[in-house]
Design a protein around this motif. Sequence first.
Motif, PDB file in Angstrom:
ATOM      1  N   GLY A 141      29.958  23.095  14.757  1.00 28.21           N
ATOM      2  CA  GLY A 141      30.709  22.556  15.671  1.00 28.21           C
ATOM      3  C   GLY A 141      30.151  21.136  16.208  1.00 28.21           C
ATOM      4  N   ASP A 142      29.090  20.808  15.762  1.00 32.68           N
ATOM      5  CA  ASP A 142      28.494  19.651  16.132  1.00 32.68           C
ATOM      6  C   ASP A 142      28.231  18.676  14.728  1.00 32.68           C
ATOM      7  N   HIS A 143      28.890  19.118  13.917  1.00 30.24           N
ATOM      8  CA  HIS A 143      28.584  18.347  12.456  1.00 30.24           C
ATOM      9  C   HIS A 143      28.769  17.008  12.353  1.00 30.24           C
ATOM     10  N   VAL A 144      28.125  16.311  11.601  1.00 35.37           N
ATOM     11  CA  VAL A 144      28.347  14.756  11.419  1.00 35.37           C
ATOM     12  C   VAL A 144      28.886  14.442  10.119  1.00 35.37           C
ATOM     13  N   PHE A 145      29.194  15.422   9.474  1.00 32.40           N
ATOM     14  CA  PHE A 145      30.091  15.349   8.055  1.00 32.40           C
ATOM     15  C   PHE A 145      31.170  14.205   7.881  1.00 32.40           C
ATOM     16  N   GLU A 146      30.962  13.413   6.890  1.00 35.49           N
ATOM     17  CA  GLU A 146      31.988  12.753   6.771  1.00 35.49           C
ATOM     18  C   GLU A 146      33.368  13.299   6.648  1.00 35.49           C
ATOM     19  N   THR A 147      34.673  13.034   7.209  1.00 38.67           N
ATOM     20  CA  THR A 147      35.895  13.596   6.872  1.00 38.67           C
ATOM     21  C   THR A 147      36.413  13.025   5.673  1.00 38.67           C
ATOM     22  N   VAL A 148      37.543  13.892   5.187  1.00 36.12           N
ATOM     23  CA  VAL A 148      38.335  13.261   4.070  1.00 36.12           C
ATOM     24  C   VAL A 148      39.016  12.004   4.217  1.00 36.12           C
ATOM     25  N   ALA A 149      39.396  11.955   5.577  1.00 37.96           N
ATOM     26  CA  ALA A 149      40.273  10.649   6.004  1.00 37.96           C
ATOM     27  C   ALA A 149      39.058   9.464   5.842  1.00 37.96           C
ATOM     28  N   GLU A 150      37.930   9.631   6.197  1.00 34.58           N
ATOM     29  CA  GLU A 150      37.108   8.457   6.196  1.00 34.58           C
ATOM     30  C   GLU A 150      36.712   8.217   4.784  1.00 34.58           C
ATOM     31  N   ARG A 151      36.296   9.176   3.973  1.00 31.34           N
ATOM     32  CA  ARG A 151      35.910   8.929   2.639  1.00 31.34           C
ATOM     33  C   ARG A 151      37.168   8.351   1.943  1.00 31.34           C
ATOM     34  N   THR A 152      38.156   8.758   1.937  1.00 29.49           N
ATOM     35  CA  THR A 152      39.288   8.310   1.235  1.00 29.49           C
ATOM     36  C   THR A 152      39.707   6.904   1.476  1.00 29.49           C
ATOM     37  N   ARG A 154      37.393   4.572   2.514  1.00 30.51           N
ATOM     38  CA  ARG A 154      36.861   3.594   1.905  1.00 30.51           C
ATOM     39  C   ARG A 154      37.116   3.503   0.589  1.00 30.51           C
ATOM     40  N   GLN A 155      37.578   4.564  -0.187  1.00 30.96           N
ATOM     41  CA  GLN A 155      38.042   4.512  -1.620  1.00 30.96           C
ATOM     42  C   GLN A 155      39.278   3.814  -1.616  1.00 30.96           C
ATOM     43  N   ALA A 156      40.105   3.645  -0.915  1.00 27.06           N
ATOM     44  CA  ALA A 156      41.376   3.145  -0.872  1.00 27.06           C
ATOM     45  C   ALA A 156      41.386   1.775  -0.772  1.00 27.06           C
ATOM     46  N   GLU A 157      40.484   1.193  -0.067  1.00 26.33           N
ATOM     47  CA  GLU A 157      40.157  -0.141   0.123  1.00 26.33           C
ATOM     48  C   GLU A 157      39.615  -0.838  -1.136  1.00 26.33           C
ATOM     49  N   ALA A 158      38.681  -0.048  -1.976  1.00 28.50           N
ATOM     50  CA  ALA A 158      38.362  -0.299  -3.221  1.00 28.50           C
ATOM     51  C   ALA A 158      39.328  -0.258  -4.290  1.00 28.50           C
ATOM     52  N   MET A 159      40.408   0.483  -4.120  1.00 28.68           N
ATOM     53  CA  MET A 159      41.269   0.685  -4.963  1.00 28.68           C
ATOM     54  C   MET A 159      42.233  -0.521  -4.892  1.00 28.68           C
ATOM     55  N   ARG A 160      42.541  -0.966  -3.610  1.00 31.40           N
ATOM     56  CA  ARG A 160      43.448  -2.053  -3.638  1.00 31.40           C
ATOM     57  C   ARG A 160      42.738  -3.197  -4.008  1.00 31.40           C
ATOM     58  N   ALA A 161      41.702  -3.394  -4.141  1.00 30.20           N
ATOM     59  CA  ALA A 161      40.952  -4.768  -4.456  1.00 30.20           C
ATOM     60  C   ALA A 161      41.136  -4.903  -5.937  1.00 30.20           C
ATOM     61  N   PHE A 271      45.429  11.043  -6.288  1.00 32.18           N
ATOM     62  CA  PHE A 271      44.689  10.235  -5.814  1.00 32.18           C
ATOM     63  C   PHE A 271      43.270  10.208  -6.276  1.00 32.18           C
ATOM     64  N   ARG A 272      42.668  11.534  -6.703  1.00 37.64           N
ATOM     65  CA  ARG A 272      41.380  11.405  -6.839  1.00 37.64           C
ATOM     66  C   ARG A 272      41.188  10.966  -8.621  1.00 37.64           C
ATOM     67  N   ALA A 273      42.133  11.172  -9.406  1.00 39.42           N
ATOM     68  CA  ALA A 273      41.995  10.801 -10.869  1.00 39.42           C
ATOM     69  C   ALA A 273      42.215   9.301 -10.745  1.00 39.42           C
ATOM     70  N   VAL A 274      43.163   8.667 -10.035  1.00 42.05           N
ATOM     71  CA  VAL A 274      43.439   7.338 -10.053  1.00 42.05           C
ATOM     72  C   VAL A 274      41.981   6.683  -9.328  1.00 42.05           C
ATOM     73  N   GLU A 275      41.575   7.111  -8.460  1.00 43.11           N
ATOM     74  CA  GLU A 275      40.337   6.801  -7.569  1.00 43.11           C
ATOM     75  C   GLU A 275      39.281   6.714  -8.636  1.00 43.11           C
ATOM     76  N   SER A 276      38.998   7.547  -9.380  1.00 41.83           N
ATOM     77  CA  SER A 276      37.866   7.781 -10.351  1.00 41.83           C
ATOM     78  C   SER A 276      38.301   6.993 -11.354  1.00 41.83           C
ATOM     79  N   GLY A 277      39.558   6.764 -11.969  1.00 36.66           N
ATOM     80  CA  GLY A 277      39.871   5.691 -13.149  1.00 36.66           C
ATOM     81  C   GLY A 277      39.563   4.296 -12.787  1.00 36.66           C
TER      82      GLY A 277
END
Length: 299
Positions: A141-152, A154-161, A271-277
């Motif tokens: 309940g008190d987790h501080v893990f990154e969410t999928v929305a947050e991680r992707t 960051r990745q989306a910004e790098a993909m756009r660049a 999404f994950r394949a394109v991000e990795s590529g």
Amino acid sequence: MAFEPPRRLVRALGETAPDAEGWLEKLPEAAQQAVTLRELTVERVQVPGGRSSLVVLVRRADDTPAVLKLAPPRARPESERAALAHWGGLGAVQLLEPFTTEGVLLLERLHPDVSVRSLPEAKALLEAAGTLRRLWVEPPGDHVFETVAERTGRQAEAMRATASASAEVAGLVDAALAARAELLVSPPEHRLLHGTFRQSKVLAGERTPWLAVGPDPVVGECAFDLARLVRDRVEDLIASPSGAATTRRRVKRLAESLDVDQERLRGWTLFRAVESGVRALRVGRAQDAELLLEFAGWL
């Protein structure tokens, strides 16, 4: 004993974390301190080892085998520690100490050279999927893990660049980003996910036949976690004349076996394949990029 980082680790950090150079320089001393503090006997450094951490096979003072793992902050070792503690050894490697030193984990010893990749493909997928299912639990309940929305995000910004500088990948990046935007609107569940799950992350164990290692945990929907498994052995898929059809069947079979929506799995796999590529392209791994982007084109 000299704790020299394996070449694979040095190369990978050089590609993805140039700021880890200082950590690498201090690594031999940090490893020696970790061994001394815990009164461990060193057997060997695992080679080729991982891409984000030093893994040392050791024995504890009572002669039980264990693994000492040292990782830089960029690899989020404290997040890994928290996830392993929450899983408590169910489906994943057991954490042997809650906390002693930041960035240092003492873990149950598995069979480091035996992963499910050693099995025939169909059996490997079945065992890997069964292991992954056990990890999908409610996060603390008190987790501080990154969410999928947050991680992707960051990745989306790098993909756009990268896409802005490479017209040949722009179409795939646009499709991947559109899929992400649609998938984030109403995720069906929020579970603690492994985050970087694939066949090589499932090792043979003594407590149970197979256990997951090396999580980069994230909280979100299960299809995101399963998506990385879809492209396992991508080089074999690309080499096969029926690779595209096999990929589509794999999406369907994995979705059905783990009660995941097939279209959501297809979208996250894209999404994950394109991000990795795109990431491979960015760091100069052209061959890997070509394989991943061709695979993404099938989706």
